[in-house]
Design a protein around this motif. Structure first.
Motif, short mmCIF file in Angstrom:
data_model
loop_
_atom_site.label_atom_id
_atom_site.label_comp_id
_atom_site.label_asym_id
_atom_site.label_seq_id
_atom_site.Cartn_x
_atom_site.Cartn_y
_atom_site.Cartn_z
N GLU A 35 0.82 -1.22 0.00
CA GLU A 35 0.00 0.00 0.00
C GLU A 35 0.85 1.27 0.00
O GLU A 35 0.31 2.38 -0.09
CB GLU A 35 -0.92 0.00 1.22
CG GLU A 35 -1.92 -1.16 1.26
CD GLU A 35 -2.66 -1.24 2.57
OE1 GLU A 35 -2.25 -0.53 3.53
OE2 GLU A 35 -3.64 -2.00 2.65
N LEU A 36 2.16 1.11 0.10
CA LEU A 36 3.06 2.25 0.24
C LEU A 36 3.90 2.46 -1.01
O LEU A 36 3.99 1.59 -1.88
CB LEU A 36 3.97 2.05 1.46
CG LEU A 36 3.27 1.76 2.79
CD1 LEU A 36 4.30 1.47 3.88
CD2 LEU A 36 2.37 2.92 3.19
N THR A 37 4.55 3.61 -1.08
CA THR A 37 5.49 3.91 -2.16
C THR A 37 6.84 4.27 -1.55
O THR A 37 6.92 4.68 -0.40
CB THR A 37 5.00 5.08 -3.03
OG1 THR A 37 4.80 6.23 -2.20
CG2 THR A 37 3.69 4.74 -3.72
N MET A 38 7.88 4.13 -2.34
CA MET A 38 9.22 4.45 -1.88
C MET A 38 9.58 5.88 -2.23
O MET A 38 9.25 6.38 -3.32
CB MET A 38 10.24 3.51 -2.54
CG MET A 38 10.12 2.06 -2.13
SD MET A 38 10.70 1.75 -0.45
CE MET A 38 12.45 1.54 -0.73
N HIS A 39 10.26 6.55 -1.33
CA HIS A 39 10.80 7.87 -1.62
C HIS A 39 11.78 7.74 -2.79
O HIS A 39 12.58 6.80 -2.85
CB HIS A 39 11.50 8.42 -0.39
CG HIS A 39 11.86 9.86 -0.48
ND1 HIS A 39 12.94 10.31 -1.23
CD2 HIS A 39 11.29 10.97 0.08
CE1 HIS A 39 13.01 11.63 -1.12
NE2 HIS A 39 12.03 12.05 -0.34
N PRO A 40 11.75 8.66 -3.75
CA PRO A 40 12.62 8.54 -4.93
C PRO A 40 14.11 8.55 -4.62
O PRO A 40 14.92 8.10 -5.44
CB PRO A 40 12.22 9.74 -5.80
CG PRO A 40 11.53 10.69 -4.88
CD PRO A 40 10.87 9.84 -3.84
N LYS A 41 14.50 9.04 -3.45
CA LYS A 41 15.91 9.09 -3.08
C LYS A 41 16.39 7.81 -2.38
O LYS A 41 17.56 7.73 -2.01
CB LYS A 41 16.18 10.29 -2.19
CG LYS A 41 16.03 11.64 -2.89
CD LYS A 41 17.06 11.81 -3.99
CE LYS A 41 16.97 13.21 -4.59
NZ LYS A 41 17.98 13.40 -5.68
N LEU A 42 15.51 6.85 -2.19
CA LEU A 42 15.93 5.57 -1.62
C LEU A 42 16.42 4.68 -2.76
O LEU A 42 15.75 3.75 -3.20
CB LEU A 42 14.77 4.91 -0.86
CG LEU A 42 14.34 5.62 0.44
CD1 LEU A 42 13.13 4.93 1.05
CD2 LEU A 42 15.49 5.68 1.44
N ASP A 43 17.60 4.97 -3.24
CA ASP A 43 18.12 4.30 -4.43
C ASP A 43 19.56 3.83 -4.25
O ASP A 43 20.29 3.64 -5.22
CB ASP A 43 18.03 5.24 -5.63
CG ASP A 43 18.78 6.56 -5.42
OD1 ASP A 43 19.35 6.75 -4.33
OD2 ASP A 43 18.80 7.39 -6.35
N ALA A 44 19.98 3.62 -3.01
CA ALA A 44 21.37 3.23 -2.76
C ALA A 44 21.68 1.84 -3.28
O ALA A 44 22.81 1.56 -3.68
CB ALA A 44 21.67 3.32 -1.27
N PHE A 45 20.70 0.95 -3.26
CA PHE A 45 20.93 -0.45 -3.63
C PHE A 45 20.32 -0.81 -4.97
O PHE A 45 20.86 -1.62 -5.71
CB PHE A 45 20.38 -1.38 -2.53
CG PHE A 45 21.01 -1.12 -1.19
CD1 PHE A 45 22.27 -1.61 -0.89
CD2 PHE A 45 20.35 -0.37 -0.23
CE1 PHE A 45 22.86 -1.38 0.34
CE2 PHE A 45 20.92 -0.12 1.01
CZ PHE A 45 22.18 -0.62 1.29
N ARG A 46 19.17 -0.25 -5.28
CA ARG A 46 18.51 -0.47 -6.57
C ARG A 46 17.47 0.62 -6.74
O ARG A 46 17.26 1.43 -5.84
CB ARG A 46 17.88 -1.87 -6.64
CG ARG A 46 16.98 -2.20 -5.46
CD ARG A 46 16.34 -3.57 -5.57
NE ARG A 46 17.28 -4.67 -5.50
CZ ARG A 46 17.74 -5.18 -4.35
NH1 ARG A 46 17.35 -4.68 -3.19
NH2 ARG A 46 18.57 -6.21 -4.35
N ARG A 47 16.83 0.65 -7.89
CA ARG A 47 15.81 1.68 -8.11
C ARG A 47 14.66 1.51 -7.11
O ARG A 47 14.35 0.39 -6.69
CB ARG A 47 15.29 1.59 -9.55
CG ARG A 47 16.31 2.07 -10.58
CD ARG A 47 15.80 1.94 -11.99
NE ARG A 47 15.61 0.54 -12.37
CZ ARG A 47 15.27 0.15 -13.60
NH1 ARG A 47 15.07 1.06 -14.55
NH2 ARG A 47 15.12 -1.13 -13.87
N PRO A 48 14.05 2.64 -6.69
CA PRO A 48 13.06 2.60 -5.61
C PRO A 48 11.95 1.56 -5.79
O PRO A 48 11.61 0.84 -4.85
CB PRO A 48 12.50 4.02 -5.59
CG PRO A 48 13.63 4.86 -6.06
CD PRO A 48 14.32 4.04 -7.11
N LYS A 49 11.39 1.45 -6.98
CA LYS A 49 10.32 0.49 -7.21
C LYS A 49 10.82 -0.94 -7.00
O LYS A 49 10.14 -1.77 -6.39
CB LYS A 49 9.75 0.65 -8.62
CG LYS A 49 8.56 -0.26 -8.90
CD LYS A 49 7.99 -0.03 -10.29
CE LYS A 49 6.82 -0.97 -10.56
NZ LYS A 49 6.26 -0.76 -11.93
#
Length: 212
Positions: A34-48
């Motif tokens: 039900e949630l989405t990832m912040h676009p800057k959470l990309d240290a390991f892979r793309r947010p989606k």
């Protein structure tokens, strides 16, 4: 092996532009969907893709996701799971050895102390006392550029963070950790972990055999 999961949630009243942050977990896969990832959470892979990975971990019997969210947007998370089967740490086939695999907080939220709050929530109500929790810190995973910290300052920051839940430095002859002096192994042995598991973990930590 019983993996005790006791859900907790805390509200953090933050700065005016972040009026309320919810810190919660371990969260269920359905909640994550039900949630989405912040676009800057990309240290390991793309947010989606990272969100899909979090859902997969949450579905595991031993998997735990602790997250911080601003409304329905995930702005930070910590993962717990069994070590990857290609890693040394899986070689002992230990059902009570759990890896703190990843911790990430979006850039705009790093001044709120979310990392410490996320980790501390994971250990509430003694739910991790029957496992050995470990994390491997490698300097090449650290965000030195955005943090403006040196390797040693970042290492000190990570040690302080892990010590907030009584994780301490452990020696090992693991080649990757030994490849740079800033890398380290941090470990917390739960008070209900049997001595046999501690001894097995010692055998995993040290595998070099020398002939004299």
């Amino acid at each position: 092996m019983e993996h005790i999961k006791i859900y907790h949630a805390h509200r953090l009243l933050a700065a005016p532009h972040h009026p309320e942050i919810i810190i919660e977990g371990p969260v269920a896969p359905g909640h994550l969907r039900e949630l989405t990832m912040h676009p800057k959470l990309d240290a390991f892979r793309r947010p989606k893709e990272q969100l899909e990975a979090l859902i997969e971990i949450a579905e595991l019997p031993e998997g735990r996701i602790i997250l911080a969210r601003d409304g329905s947007t995930i702005v930070g998370y910590v993962t717990f799971h069994y070590p990857d089967e290609i890693e040394r740490w899986s070689q002992g086939n230990m059902p009570d050895l759990i890896e703190l695999g990843a911790i990430e907080v979006a850039d705009d939220y790093r001044s709120l102390g979310l990392g410490k709050k996320l980790i501390k929530l994971a250990f509430e109500e003694d739910q991790m006392e029957n496992v050995i929790t470990f994390t491997t810190e490698y300097y090449w995973h650290w965000d030195l550029e955005n943090s403006k910290l040196s390797v040693w300052e970042y290492r000190q920051m990570m040690e302080k963070l892990m010590k907030s839940v009584d994780m301490v430095w452990f020696a090992t002859d693991d080649p990757e950790i030994c490849s740079h002096p800033a890398n380290c192994l941090m470990v917390r042995i739960g008070k209900n972990v049997p001595l046999a598991s501690v001894e097995q973990f010692d055998r995993v930590r040290f595998q070099q055999r020398f002939m004299y």
